[in-house]
Each structure stands twice: as C-alpha cells, then as structure tokens.
Scaffold this motif. Sequence first.
Motif: not given
Length: 145
Positions: A15-30
């Motif tokens: 679950s925390m792996g998904a959080v890390r990837q989701g956060t990276k995606l959010a950063k890329l998308l602003g």
Amino acid sequence: MFKYILLPTDGSELSMGAVRQGTKLAKLLGARVHAFHAIPAFHTFTYVTELLEATREEYNAQAVARAERYLAAVRDIAKAEGVPCDSSHAVCDDPYEAIVEEAQKRGCDLIVMASHGRRGAKAVLLGSETLKVLTHSKVPVLVYR
C-alpha cells in the motif's frame, strides 16, 4: 489532467508503494493528494484477532492511533516530494465503500491504490477491496501492483 488524487492506505508495504508512486504522479502533474485510511468497525464477533479481547473503547483508540500513524507516513512522503497533502480516516464495515465515498466527497479525480494480488480461496474468502473499488467507483482508479 488529474488535480486531486486519493491515496487509500492500509499501512502495508504494498500500500505504501502505491502511495509513493501516486505521490510521484501527483508531483509530475502538479496535483495534490488526499491520504485516507478506512478503520474496520468494532464487532463483538469477528475473525480479526485484535478485536477478540478488546473493548470498543480500547479498539477505537488503538485504531485511530494506527490510522494516524499510517496517514502521517503518507503526509511525510508527500512533503518530501513537495506535494500538498491532506488526510482523513473513517470507520466502516466495507473499506471499498468508504474509499469510493471519500473520493466523491472530496472531489478527487483519481484513486491510486495497491492490489495485494490474492488468488484462489484467499481472494474468495478475503475479497479484494481494490476490485470492489474498481467495480463501484465512478472516479478512475490506477492500480499499483
């Protein structure tokens, strides 16, 4: 594209792996993120071992403390990436319903969550919250494996 991403977590490493990837995606998308944890409701009869000996008050206090630890970890990940993050938790019988409801209530336009990849009897007995979210959500869902 996506501006507000819901990151449900159960505190597991997957679950925390998904959080890390989701956060990276959010950063890329602003985009910004919302961390969410669904707390199982207290039941007198249960298969969840931590409920067998606890009183309702003890269980609720421990469950909220655990939720806050999980959500703090998500907030820390988001902060490290420079992504705005808020968080919440809810007590529920069906986590998938709480996740779908939270996404709608918050106006999230994407849910990023993990799949534990259970198969066979485990999948039938334990079910898949991710599959249920995929089935019932009107908000797009990105599944992290």
